[in-house]
Structures are given as structure tokens and as C-alpha cells.
Scaffold this active site. Sequence first.
Site, PDB file in Angstrom:
ATOM      1  CG  ASP A  27      25.106  44.756  45.863  1.00 46.22           C
ATOM      2  OD1 ASP A  27      26.045  44.364  45.143  1.00 46.22           O
ATOM      3  OD2 ASP A  27      24.612  45.891  45.770  1.00 46.22           O
ATOM      4  CG  ASP A  29      30.197  48.920  45.099  1.00 40.99           C
ATOM      5  OD1 ASP A  29      30.960  49.467  45.908  1.00 40.99           O
ATOM      6  OD2 ASP A  29      30.574  48.444  44.014  1.00 40.99           O
TER       7      ASP A  29
END
Length: 311
Positions: A27, A29
Amino acid sequence: MSIPDISKFNDDELVTFLNSFDTILTDCDGVIWILGTPYEGASDAIAAFEALGKRVFYVTNNATRPVDNYVKAMTALGYNVTKSQVVNPAVTVEHMLRTRGVDSKVHLLASEAFRSHMKEAGVRVTEPREPSALTLDAVKQHLRALDKDVGAVVVDFSMTLNYVQLMEVSLLLERPDCLFIAGATDHDLPVEPDITLIGPGYIVDMLSQFTRRQPLMAAKPSRAVHEVVAARCPQMDPKRTLFIGDSLPHDMGQAALSGFNTLLVLTGVTSREEAENAAPELRPQFIAPSLKSLVPALRRVSLAPGLQSNK
């Protein structure tokens, strides 16, 4: 038993861990940055993984910035990344439309970046329209004039969302041959320690309940995300793939759906206590305070006996 903390592994344990995967999906963020503000040491950790020959892909639910923007921003921060390594809901929706043979128009409830991606990919999209006035009669006239050549509706994050747009989508979804596709379904979007935005998940839930239709999912967790990454990395073996994330429902959820191994970092939305108490299918196999916390150990064991390089 508590979740093993990789940052505390000895050399033998770390070598065993590193030998267990060839591909990394991470991922963005909450893992490498927060809203574009980089986490110190994250790029060093990714570089250390790549130095061992690990393939890395960046899988995010944030399509409010173009893929080119991701590449430019990450390159400036020291990441070695190309467009093919970045997957967001706009990329996944493009894949879904193509594989399903949708050649009619697509109606978007999404950001300008999402709209731009669709147009650049050759997808025909409806152009935004406004009623002549915000009166009941004007809105009814507006809704009666919806484009008849719409084969799919896509709902993602939009800062300009309004009631008329919601009604446009709901009426289009009354057409049985119109696909209902959901991009990001995050419910909470933390942007500051004291500010959390209403996420698109609530909008998708409301439209699903009102129209009595279940959307096709185009963001984590979904089969579509797995399909896109698999198409871009044919060598990927789910059993030898590590998903690094900060969210239990989205990152660990994607890993559970795809059969990936899991590493949760504590720089995002999930605390250690929440991870320890998660449902079995969402409970991460490994944990680390941050990507930065792994850098010293990764560098230390880079030449360790028994460490397999995927180069």
C-alpha cells in the site's frame, strides 16, 4: 500467541522470512507516506528488498492523483518505479471494462484524475451536466434526459458529490444491463490527526441499498486487483507474495482473498492491539513498527549465508 515483530528477528529468522517470498505488493498511504508526505526510511527499506531481487508493486485505493503523478512523486523520493508497478482503482476499472467488453459510455462519480485516466485509456465517458435550476421541476427534467448509451456506472471518491449526481447514478442503475462498479470503498479517510473525511464506502453502501444492487468491486479487497497485478507480473505466485499494508479490511483483506502472506506496519490506521484482536482471516502474519524499522536488519543480512537472491 502474539504476532511476530520482524524488526526484532535475529539473522536466521530474518533469512527464513526473506526466503519465503519473491514479490511484494505494498500500500502507499500509511505505509510509504501519508498524503504524499514521506515516511523516513521507507524508500530505503523498499530499495533493500529490491536489492535482494524482490519484485515490488504499489497497490493503492487512492485514484485522486494520476498514475503519472505517483511515479513522479515516488521517483523524487528515491523509489525506482514505473507506471506498470502502480495499481489504483482507475487502473483496475479500466481492466474490468476492457475484459468485459464494455464499449458503451461510462458514467463516473469520481475525481478529475479518475476521469482523465479513463479518457486517456480510450474509455467513452459521459460529460458532467447540471440542471437548469435547483428546483424540483428542473431536476426532474434533467434526470429524464440522462444519456441512453451508458453501459456502466463507476463510483469512487469525489469532492464535488451532490444530490443530483446521486440521483443520476440511482436512475442509471435501474437499467438491468448497466454495470455497477465500485472503486474505493474506504469508509474513513484520515487526512489530519483531527480530521477524517467521509469515505466513498458510505456512498457505495447508500446507493447499493437504494438501488438494491451489489457493485462489482474494483479496489482492495477484490479479485479485480489480483487480476491486474497477476497480468502485470505473470511470475507472481500468491504463496510467495508478501502484502505490506496498514489497513485490516483493505490490505489484509486483499491478502486473505488472494492467498498472500501479510506484513502490517503500524504507521497507518491500525494499532498493534487492533491487529492482535482482528478476525482470523484479517490477522497479519507479521508486524513491524514501520518500514524504516526493517532497514538495519535488511542491510545486515544482505550477504548472510542461506539468503536466496531473486536477481
